[in-house]
Design a protein around this motif. Structure first.
Motif, PDB file in Angstrom:
ATOM      1  N   LEU A 125      38.186  34.251  46.383  1.00  0.00           N
ATOM      2  CA  LEU A 125      38.838  34.220  47.666  1.00  0.00           C
ATOM      3  C   LEU A 125      39.944  35.293  47.454  1.00  0.00           C
ATOM      4  O   LEU A 125      40.101  36.266  48.491  1.00  0.00           O
ATOM      5  CB  LEU A 125      39.250  32.785  48.231  1.00  0.00           C
ATOM      6  CG  LEU A 125      40.138  32.843  49.471  1.00  0.00           C
ATOM      7  CD1 LEU A 125      39.173  33.149  50.692  1.00  0.00           C
ATOM      8  CD2 LEU A 125      40.650  31.427  49.611  1.00  0.00           C
ATOM      9  N   TYR A 126      40.626  35.299  46.522  1.00  0.00           N
ATOM     10  CA  TYR A 126      41.797  36.190  46.183  1.00  0.00           C
ATOM     11  C   TYR A 126      41.024  37.640  45.943  1.00  0.00           C
ATOM     12  O   TYR A 126      41.866  38.574  46.457  1.00  0.00           O
ATOM     13  CB  TYR A 126      42.417  35.733  44.939  1.00  0.00           C
ATOM     14  CG  TYR A 126      43.724  34.683  45.145  1.00  0.00           C
ATOM     15  CD1 TYR A 126      45.025  34.744  45.331  1.00  0.00           C
ATOM     16  CD2 TYR A 126      43.264  33.327  45.227  1.00  0.00           C
ATOM     17  CE1 TYR A 126      45.931  33.930  45.470  1.00  0.00           C
ATOM     18  CE2 TYR A 126      44.075  32.219  45.387  1.00  0.00           C
ATOM     19  CZ  TYR A 126      45.327  32.406  45.617  1.00  0.00           C
ATOM     20  OH  TYR A 126      46.524  31.707  45.989  1.00  0.00           O
ATOM     21  N   LEU A 127      40.310  37.672  44.941  1.00  0.00           N
ATOM     22  CA  LEU A 127      39.418  38.921  44.979  1.00  0.00           C
ATOM     23  C   LEU A 127      39.248  39.768  46.332  1.00  0.00           C
ATOM     24  O   LEU A 127      39.327  40.770  46.274  1.00  0.00           O
ATOM     25  CB  LEU A 127      38.463  39.003  43.720  1.00  0.00           C
ATOM     26  CG  LEU A 127      39.158  38.726  42.407  1.00  0.00           C
ATOM     27  CD1 LEU A 127      37.876  38.355  41.264  1.00  0.00           C
ATOM     28  CD2 LEU A 127      40.169  39.687  41.845  1.00  0.00           C
ATOM     29  N   LEU A 128      38.419  38.789  47.027  1.00  0.00           N
ATOM     30  CA  LEU A 128      37.905  39.336  48.347  1.00  0.00           C
ATOM     31  C   LEU A 128      39.169  40.036  49.180  1.00  0.00           C
ATOM     32  O   LEU A 128      39.016  41.278  49.828  1.00  0.00           O
ATOM     33  CB  LEU A 128      37.459  38.233  49.022  1.00  0.00           C
ATOM     34  CG  LEU A 128      36.828  38.476  50.344  1.00  0.00           C
ATOM     35  CD1 LEU A 128      35.398  39.585  50.266  1.00  0.00           C
ATOM     36  CD2 LEU A 128      36.471  37.179  50.886  1.00  0.00           C
ATOM     37  N   GLY A 129      40.312  39.495  49.071  1.00  0.00           N
ATOM     38  CA  GLY A 129      41.496  39.745  49.711  1.00  0.00           C
ATOM     39  C   GLY A 129      42.261  40.986  49.056  1.00  0.00           C
ATOM     40  O   GLY A 129      42.937  42.029  49.669  1.00  0.00           O
ATOM     41  N   ALA A 165      36.573  35.277  54.885  1.00  0.00           N
ATOM     42  CA  ALA A 165      37.093  34.642  53.709  1.00  0.00           C
ATOM     43  C   ALA A 165      36.806  33.052  53.913  1.00  0.00           C
ATOM     44  O   ALA A 165      36.398  32.439  52.733  1.00  0.00           O
ATOM     45  CB  ALA A 165      38.473  34.811  53.552  1.00  0.00           C
ATOM     46  N   LEU A 166      37.052  32.521  55.009  1.00  0.00           N
ATOM     47  CA  LEU A 166      36.671  31.231  54.910  1.00  0.00           C
ATOM     48  C   LEU A 166      35.246  30.779  54.894  1.00  0.00           C
ATOM     49  O   LEU A 166      35.042  29.690  54.288  1.00  0.00           O
ATOM     50  CB  LEU A 166      37.386  30.653  56.572  1.00  0.00           C
ATOM     51  CG  LEU A 166      37.000  29.230  56.891  1.00  0.00           C
ATOM     52  CD1 LEU A 166      37.940  28.285  55.670  1.00  0.00           C
ATOM     53  CD2 LEU A 166      37.735  28.958  58.149  1.00  0.00           C
ATOM     54  N   ILE A 209      32.649  36.087  47.073  1.00  0.00           N
ATOM     55  CA  ILE A 209      32.885  37.444  47.445  1.00  0.00           C
ATOM     56  C   ILE A 209      31.820  38.321  48.379  1.00  0.00           C
ATOM     57  O   ILE A 209      31.961  38.625  49.430  1.00  0.00           O
ATOM     58  CB  ILE A 209      33.181  38.400  46.146  1.00  0.00           C
ATOM     59  CG1 ILE A 209      34.428  37.851  45.578  1.00  0.00           C
ATOM     60  CG2 ILE A 209      33.081  39.934  46.560  1.00  0.00           C
ATOM     61  CD1 ILE A 209      34.583  38.646  44.086  1.00  0.00           C
ATOM     62  N   VAL A 210      30.394  37.865  47.865  1.00  0.00           N
ATOM     63  CA  VAL A 210      29.329  38.471  48.578  1.00  0.00           C
ATOM     64  C   VAL A 210      29.317  37.875  49.786  1.00  0.00           C
ATOM     65  O   VAL A 210      28.940  38.731  50.992  1.00  0.00           O
ATOM     66  CB  VAL A 210      28.012  38.522  47.903  1.00  0.00           C
ATOM     67  CG1 VAL A 210      26.826  38.727  48.450  1.00  0.00           C
ATOM     68  CG2 VAL A 210      28.222  39.175  46.460  1.00  0.00           C
ATOM     69  N   SER A 211      29.177  36.641  50.161  1.00  0.00           N
ATOM     70  CA  SER A 211      29.150  36.182  51.740  1.00  0.00           C
ATOM     71  C   SER A 211      30.167  36.381  52.378  1.00  0.00           C
ATOM     72  O   SER A 211      29.977  36.533  53.669  1.00  0.00           O
ATOM     73  CB  SER A 211      28.867  34.620  51.307  1.00  0.00           C
ATOM     74  OG  SER A 211      29.998  34.030  50.663  1.00  0.00           O
ATOM     75  N   GLY A 212      31.522  36.391  51.811  1.00  0.00           N
ATOM     76  CA  GLY A 212      32.750  36.617  52.686  1.00  0.00           C
ATOM     77  C   GLY A 212      32.599  38.313  53.064  1.00  0.00           C
ATOM     78  O   GLY A 212      33.057  38.480  54.287  1.00  0.00           O
ATOM     79  N   LEU A 213      32.197  39.174  52.345  1.00  0.00           N
ATOM     80  CA  LEU A 213      31.979  40.468  52.613  1.00  0.00           C
ATOM     81  C   LEU A 213      31.237  40.650  53.942  1.00  0.00           C
ATOM     82  O   LEU A 213      31.279  41.347  54.901  1.00  0.00           O
ATOM     83  CB  LEU A 213      31.779  41.360  51.402  1.00  0.00           C
ATOM     84  CG  LEU A 213      32.827  42.000  50.716  1.00  0.00           C
ATOM     85  CD1 LEU A 213      32.299  42.669  49.542  1.00  0.00           C
ATOM     86  CD2 LEU A 213      33.798  42.754  51.532  1.00  0.00           C
ATOM     87  N   LEU A 214      29.904  39.953  53.735  1.00  0.00           N
ATOM     88  CA  LEU A 214      28.805  40.056  54.610  1.00  0.00           C
ATOM     89  C   LEU A 214      29.614  39.545  56.074  1.00  0.00           C
ATOM     90  O   LEU A 214      29.258  40.054  56.955  1.00  0.00           O
ATOM     91  CB  LEU A 214      27.628  39.471  54.453  1.00  0.00           C
ATOM     92  CG  LEU A 214      26.815  40.099  53.083  1.00  0.00           C
ATOM     93  CD1 LEU A 214      25.722  39.325  52.629  1.00  0.00           C
ATOM     94  CD2 LEU A 214      26.129  41.381  53.258  1.00  0.00           C
ATOM     95  N   VAL A 215      29.868  38.549  55.853  1.00  0.00           N
ATOM     96  CA  VAL A 215      30.360  37.883  57.130  1.00  0.00           C
ATOM     97  C   VAL A 215      31.642  38.535  58.019  1.00  0.00           C
ATOM     98  O   VAL A 215      31.557  38.854  59.111  1.00  0.00           O
ATOM     99  CB  VAL A 215      30.871  36.366  57.054  1.00  0.00           C
ATOM    100  CG1 VAL A 215      31.564  35.663  58.216  1.00  0.00           C
ATOM    101  CG2 VAL A 215      29.773  35.581  56.609  1.00  0.00           C
TER     102      VAL A 215
END
Length: 598
Positions: free
Chosen positions: A425-429, A440-441, A526-532
């Motif tokens: 979650l942190y790296l995604l942001g 992210a959620l 990260i992967v699912s957060g980016l796709l969404v």
């Protein structure tokens, strides 16, 4: 010598109680010393004036707990020296945390690590991250309290729950009255005591076995030094890849975003001190794990012909080192007491760190946003009350933690299952401007759900011996078999199913190395957060402050800065800014005070 029965002498109790009282007294001293300053920054961050060396020792002691004192030597005894490869993981973790996370958190002048999640995403995500941290820390701390108490109870006869409560009470006292300064300075003392305990075991073992060379040779002949296994199979418990890759990500998730650790290095008065504390901590981790591993090899050398576990002298592997201490050191009054103090010093340091961090995130993330008009005195009383509450909660969680089985692996599994998705979650942001709150959620929920599925499945259906690779032990040299030794009623209850039934996923999905849980959770998040985020229009969101993202200058800056090419960078392009003339969050408290340059 094997099978001898020894108990605590009067001098052992004197040494043990004396050291614990010294730790509590140090906390009280810090409380009296800073009694005039009851501000939130003073209690939670030590006034942000700490220097690198004590913070580094505190960072090391925070997670080098009684679990390390008890569990790591048992790991070396049963599985060999592969755990020593974590030295690579500690180096990678220190570099990533110091060069990526520390500059970001330091620049934002945060108190709670989860404050970043609100600034980058939204308040609900911040509260989700905080709640996950509280659950993880309470469970882990319960394990830290329970496991050493159980092992020492089996060997020394100390009352289990009496020691548990006493441990919690001591921590509550100096956390409540002394704040972070008390925690850090008692960590320094406890770190010294832990290392002294290992040295005592190794030194006495060397005398009995005819020198360190003989201990090393016994370990070699017993297959304990074959550490480098380059098999890429992710199902094998410990290989070079699981430890250096999986272990590095797991330790990054612990040191980079865990409030207990973040709270320490942001308490430093300059960015230079903050970074240096992590590199010094790396050296401290190397020393600690090396002494712990060599203690385990010493134990193997002494018991190579008569395994106390197989002989029934101890009922769990976590009781091996306490048994060894009473076996070889009981002739020196006070020395077993020193070892018990070493184990409990590790426990005290971790429990006190956890309590202080839990108070920090609760006050910063839940209380202050709702009650903005609180006076410093009201906040001080609230900090003390929350310290008592969380201390009692961690003691209560000890019973739940007892169901996690082997303490060392269980402790690291807890962090992998929860901290891995949080790190994602942190790296995604921090790395992707495209990511938004919805992505992210969603990514966090998916990553957490899948990681818990794998991790809990691995607890219910442990991997086979082919994947864990325990090394052979023998009882052929035992002269007094103890087949009737009863297993105490307080033994840990594992979550393993009593039947031989194993589902199809048990030998594949559930057998994933516990060190890969953090990697798995991080990547899925990260992967699912980016796709969404992309699907929900993440690229079209408002422009965010560059302070919220990793900068190239952050990663190359220690004593000097290279000028940034970006036109929107707001920091000063000077060596002084990188080294730090002052902690930015502390300037409002002591504008007139000049802080020494690092």
């Amino acid at each position: 010598m094997v099978g001898t029965e020894a108990t605590f002498s009067v001098w052992d109790y004197v040494v043990f109680v004396g050291i614990i009282l010294l730790a509590a007294g140090l906390g009280l001293f810090q409380a009296l010393r800073g009694r005039r300053d009851t501000s939130r920054a003073e209690f939670l961050l030590g006034g942000r004036q700490m220097t690198a060396v004590p913070v580094a020792m505190s960072l090391t002691a925070s997670f080098m707990s009684g679990i390390t004192v008890i569990g790591t030597p048992a790991e070396a005894y049963r599985f060999g020296a592969a755990f020593w490869l974590f030295g690579f993981s500690y180096a990678i973790m220190s570099a990533i945390t110091a060069e990526i996370f520390v500059p970001l958190f330091y620049r934002l002048a945060i108190t709670s690590a989860y404050e970043y999640l609100e600034r980058r995403y939204s308040r609900p995500i911040r509260l989700l991250g905080t709640s996950m941290y509280i659950i993880q820390t309470a469970l882990y701390t319960g394990l830290v309290i329970y496991a050493p108490a159980l092992a020492l109870n089996q060997v020394t006869g100390l009352n289990l729950w009496g020691v548990l409560v006493a441990t919690g009470v001591v921590c509550i006292i100096y956390c409540t009255l002394g704040g972070l300064k008390a925690v850090i300075w008692t960590d320094v003392l406890q770190m010294v005591i832990m290392l002294a305990g290992f040295v005592a075991v190794i030194g006495r073992g060397a005398v009995l076995q005819g020198g360190l060379t003989n201990i090393w040779e016994d370990a070699r002949q017993g297959g304990r030094l074959e550490a480098f296994d380059f098999d890429p199979n992710p199902l094998k418990r410990h290989t070079f890849w699981t430890i250096t890759v999986g272990g590095s990500i797991m330790w990054v998730s612990i040191y980079s975003i865990n409030q207990s650790q973040v709270q320490r290095y942001i308490s430093c008065k300059t960015l230079g001190h903050a970074k240096l504390s992590l590199y010094l901590n790396m050296v401290g981790l190397w020393i600690t794990v090396s002494l712990a591993m060599f203690s385990g090899l010493t134990m193997f050398s002494i018991y190579k012909n008569c395994d106390p576990l197989g002989n029934g002298d101890v009922s769990t592997s976590d009781g091996l080192l306490p048994y060894l201490v009473m076996d070889i050191l009981a002739i020196y009054p006070g020395v077993p007491g020193l070892f018990v103090a070493a184990a409990y010093s590790g426990t005290l340091s971790t429990v006190s760190s956890s309590i202080n961090a839990l108070v920090a995130v609760t006050v910063e993330d839940f209380v202050v946003p709702l009650c903005k008009n609180l006076t410093d005195k009201q906040v001080a009383w609230m900090n003390m009350g929350l310290s008592v509450f969380f201390g009692a909660l961690c003691i209560g969680m000890a019973g739940v933690a007892s169901m996690m089985g082997s303490v060392l692996q269980a402790a690291l599994s807890i962090f992998g299952m929860i901290s891995g998705p949080l790190l994602g979650l942190y790296l995604l942001g921090m790395l992707f401007r495209t990511s938004n709150s919805i992505g992210a959620l969603t990514g966090m929920i998916i990553g957490l759900a899948l990681t818990l599925w794998v991790g809990i499945g691995g607890q219910l259906y442990p991997p086979t011996s082919e994947m864990t690779n325990p090394l052979p032990l023998t009882t052929a040299g035992c002269t007094t078999p103890n087949y009737t030794t009863p297993v105490p009623s307080t033994s840990p209850v594992t979550l393993t199913q009593p039947s031989n039934y194993r589902p199809d996923l048990a030998d594949s999905w559930y057998s994933l190395s516990y060190l890969y849980l953090a990697v798995f959770g991080m990547l899925i998040t990260i992967v699912s957060g980016l796709l969404v985020s992309i699907v929900t229009g993440g690229c079209k969101q408002e422009k965010l402050s560059s302070d919220l993202f990793v900068r190239r200058s952050d990663m190359i800056c220690f004593r000097w800065c290279r000028k940034s090419e970006a036109s929107d960078v707001r920091e000063k392009d000077s060596p002084e800014f990188c080294v730090g003339t002052d902690n930015p969050a502390f300037t409002e408290l002591k504008d007139a005070e000049a802080v020494t340059h690092f």
